[in-house]
Design a protein around this motif. Structure first.
Motif, PDB file in Angstrom:
ATOM      1  N   ASP A 107       8.407   2.157  -2.036  1.00 14.66           N
ATOM      2  CA  ASP A 107       7.738   2.310  -0.307  1.00 14.66           C
ATOM      3  C   ASP A 107       7.374   0.798  -0.239  1.00 14.66           C
ATOM      4  N   GLY A 108       7.670   0.198  -1.001  1.00 15.05           N
ATOM      5  CA  GLY A 108       8.269  -1.395  -0.383  1.00 15.05           C
ATOM      6  C   GLY A 108       8.139  -2.012   0.794  1.00 15.05           C
ATOM      7  N   LYS A 109       8.488  -1.114   2.357  1.00  9.50           N
ATOM      8  CA  LYS A 109       9.045  -1.875   3.271  1.00  9.50           C
ATOM      9  C   LYS A 109       9.890  -2.944   3.322  1.00  9.50           C
ATOM     10  N   ARG A 110       9.439  -3.870   2.562  1.00 10.47           N
ATOM     11  CA  ARG A 110       9.871  -5.415   2.307  1.00 10.47           C
ATOM     12  C   ARG A 110      10.062  -5.876   0.937  1.00 10.47           C
ATOM     13  N   LEU A 111       8.856  -5.444  -0.039  1.00  9.63           N
ATOM     14  CA  LEU A 111       9.120  -5.553  -0.336  1.00  9.63           C
ATOM     15  C   LEU A 111       9.212  -5.316  -2.325  1.00  9.63           C
ATOM     16  N   ILE A 112       9.962  -4.895  -2.819  1.00  7.49           N
ATOM     17  CA  ILE A 112      10.043  -4.480  -4.253  1.00  7.49           C
ATOM     18  C   ILE A 112       9.934  -5.253  -5.787  1.00  7.49           C
ATOM     19  N   ASN A 113       8.925  -5.039  -6.550  1.00 13.07           N
ATOM     20  CA  ASN A 113       8.193  -5.800  -7.710  1.00 13.07           C
ATOM     21  C   ASN A 113       8.764  -4.518  -8.908  1.00 13.07           C
ATOM     22  N   THR A 114       9.110  -5.143  -9.662  1.00 10.28           N
ATOM     23  CA  THR A 114       9.227  -4.774 -10.766  1.00 10.28           C
ATOM     24  C   THR A 114       9.019  -5.605 -12.615  1.00 10.28           C
ATOM     25  N   TRP A 115       8.413  -4.724 -13.204  1.00 12.36           N
ATOM     26  CA  TRP A 115       7.268  -5.433 -14.023  1.00 12.36           C
ATOM     27  C   TRP A 115       8.208  -4.990 -15.895  1.00 12.36           C
ATOM     28  N   ARG A 116       8.321  -5.791 -16.669  1.00 16.21           N
ATOM     29  CA  ARG A 116       8.333  -5.124 -17.670  1.00 16.21           C
ATOM     30  C   ARG A 116       7.048  -4.805 -18.927  1.00 16.21           C
ATOM     31  N   LYS A 163       0.641  -1.697  -0.033  1.00 17.14           N
ATOM     32  CA  LYS A 163      -0.116  -0.231  -0.149  1.00 17.14           C
ATOM     33  C   LYS A 163       0.827   1.221  -0.222  1.00 17.14           C
ATOM     34  N   ASP A 164       0.421   2.121  -0.333  1.00 20.69           N
ATOM     35  CA  ASP A 164       0.447   3.693   0.000  1.00 20.69           C
ATOM     36  C   ASP A 164       2.187   4.269  -1.425  1.00 20.69           C
ATOM     37  N   THR A 165       1.912   2.625  -2.263  1.00 24.87           N
ATOM     38  CA  THR A 165       2.971   2.888  -3.262  1.00 24.87           C
ATOM     39  C   THR A 165       3.286   3.774  -4.186  1.00 24.87           C
ATOM     40  N   GLN A 166       3.826   4.003  -5.006  1.00 25.51           N
ATOM     41  CA  GLN A 166       3.687   4.763  -6.647  1.00 25.51           C
ATOM     42  C   GLN A 166       4.955   3.960  -7.292  1.00 25.51           C
ATOM     43  N   LEU A 167       4.535   3.890  -8.384  1.00 28.23           N
ATOM     44  CA  LEU A 167       4.501   3.600  -9.961  1.00 28.23           C
ATOM     45  C   LEU A 167       5.915   4.343 -10.474  1.00 28.23           C
ATOM     46  N   LEU A 168       7.155   4.075 -10.526  1.00 27.63           N
ATOM     47  CA  LEU A 168       8.600   4.610 -11.172  1.00 27.63           C
ATOM     48  C   LEU A 168       8.690   3.912 -12.028  1.00 27.63           C
TER      49      LEU A 168
END
Length: 450
Positions: free
Chosen positions: A205-214, A190-195
């Motif tokens: 804002d993944g305090k414990r997890l960061i996701n990345t997509w193509r 939650k409270d994420t931003q897309l870069l």
């Protein structure tokens, strides 16, 4: 009585007593001829139809409302000179856009459960995409508008707060027409931003997890505490939390804060890690780390990246450190930033930064600092600003109380000042432009000026 036998040439004979008929076998008798049989079949048919109707009304398709637009739209041209003043043209609620989203010919707003593509000149709705689940955030990636929704899951009952109510549905929408391009599920917090890093899109804002997509929204990398991971040794430090994140083409940088038990470093020192957004095939949970170093201090913020360098800011004393692509510190520069600007991590894990070809503009919370776009050396500082500003007609527009400072982006020299009526709003201002329009994100409201 004459002989009726027919003889063949081999001395054998066939005796026929009369005509022979081979009747087809009679099918077994069925019991399907009573009234109750027909009633049973009718009930089965009704149940099947009702089941399909239930699936249709409760499916994602039925829970989605999409109104698309024509692709016969032109992007308005940007002006070559500054107007004498800026006045409000339109505004719209948009609590899901941390920064204004301007993609192609469209300004995109997000509020409640819907994403709306608007005419940049008038704010009139062109297309709309809505779900029956809450909207987390809207950003830009791959020349599309990208929306994250919070989809219910079994994780909501988990005792782990990091798994409760994650933003798990990501959807890309054609910026011109609003048509859906791709849709996947993920584990953004939650409270994420897309870069956008060019070829990849990363959640913050993944305090414990960061996701990345193509670009087709296939996940290429997970970093941190991956849910239900089979082999925890694939991740370097699952016990750490994250302070801030930045991206560039082919690289993701993150400030990590690790307990001493999971990170054999001086207690209290933050760690800068830079890794590849692309994992090996079928190994999106196995990061390829370029480097990971402690930075000799705490409350660090990652402020800028390019293919060659990464810049972070640290307090006590306030300074900027620059690292090369292999993690070697190649510069440290003092800056005039109060300790209070480092008291908290930036909202959604992203510092307020805008860029031009010549410079990067960092808003610390009380002032804006210009840095070179090549090696991130500080160029100038302007105090009492409300945001990092935006390039418009060749100048940097810096938001200040009730005005814009028209500034030279390289020297920071003030060229002019023009009044802006913000109706007593004095909070942070994130900005963007589209054609002749200047866009301001003021809290949960998007305002277009011209």
């Amino acid at each position: 009585m004459p002989d009726t036998a027919d003889h063949d040439g081999h001395g054998t004979e066939d005796v026929l007593d009369g005509p022979v008929h081979d009747d087809p076998p009679r099918p077994p008798r069925t019991s399907f001829h009573r009234r109750r049989d027909f009633i049973a079949v009718a009930l089965i048919v009704v149940a099947v139809v009702a089941g399909w109707a239930l699936i249709g009304t409760t499916s994602d398709f039925a829970a989605t409302s999409s109104q698309t637009a024509s692709d016969n739209v032109e992007t308005p041209e940007a002006p070559s000179t500054l107007p004498p003043s800026f006045g409000e043209a339109w505004r719209a609620p948009s609590d899901a856009t941390p920064i204004p989203v301007a993609v192609g010919p469209t300004v995109v707003t997000g509020n409640g459960r819907e994403v709306i593509g608007r005419d940049p000149l008038t704010g009139k709705e062109r297309w709309r995409y809505a779900r029956d689940i809450p909207l987390c955030t809207v950003g830009e990636g791959f020349n599309d508008a990208v929306a994250l929704f919070r989809k219910p899951s079994n994780a909501l009952s988990s005792n782990d707060p990091y798994k409760q109510g994650n933003c798990s549905e990501v959807t890309s929408l054609d910026a011109t027409t609003g048509e859906r391009d791709h849709q996947r599920n993920g584990d953004a917090e939650k409270d994420t931003q897309l870069l956008s890093g060019g070829s990849h899109l990363t959640t913050t804002d993944g305090k414990r997890l960061i996701n990345t997509w193509r670009n087709d929204l296939v996940q290429t990398m997970e970093y941190g505490a991956v849910p239900d991971i089979a082999n925890p040794d694939k991740q370097p430090r699952v016990g750490c939390t994250y302070g801030s994140i930045a991206v560039t083409q082919g690289r993701i940088g993150v400030i990590e804060r690790c307990p001493s038990a999971s990170d054999a470093t001086v207690t209290g020192d933050d760690r800068l890690t830079v890794y590849n957004p692309d994992g090996k095939e079928n190994e999106s949970d196995t990061p390829i780390v370029f480097f990971s170093n402690t930075v000799g201090g705490s409350r660090a913020q990652i402020i800028a990246m390019n293919e060659n360098y990464t810049a972070i800011a640290l307090p006590d004393p306030s300074r900027i450190q620059v690292y090369d692509s292999e993690g070697k510190r190649i510069g440290e520069y003092p800056i005039s930033v109060p300790e209070s600007d480092f008291a908290n991590d930036p909202a959604r894990g992203v510092v307020s930064v805008t860029k031009s070809n010549e410079a990067v503009f960092w808003f610390t919370g009380t002032r804006t600092i210009g840095l070179t776009s090549t090696d991130f050396r500080p160029l100038w500082t302007v105090e009492n600003t409300l945001g990092p500003g935006v390039i418009f007609a060749g100048y940097l527009l810096l938001p200040v109380k009730d005005a814009y400072l028209v500034t030279d982006p390289v020297t920071g020299a003030r060229v002019a000042q023009t009044a802006v009526n913000r109706d007593e709003y004095n909070g942070p201002v994130q900005m963007s432009t589209l054609g002749p329009m200047v866009l301001e994100q003021r809290g949960s409201t998007l305002v277009a000026l011209r």
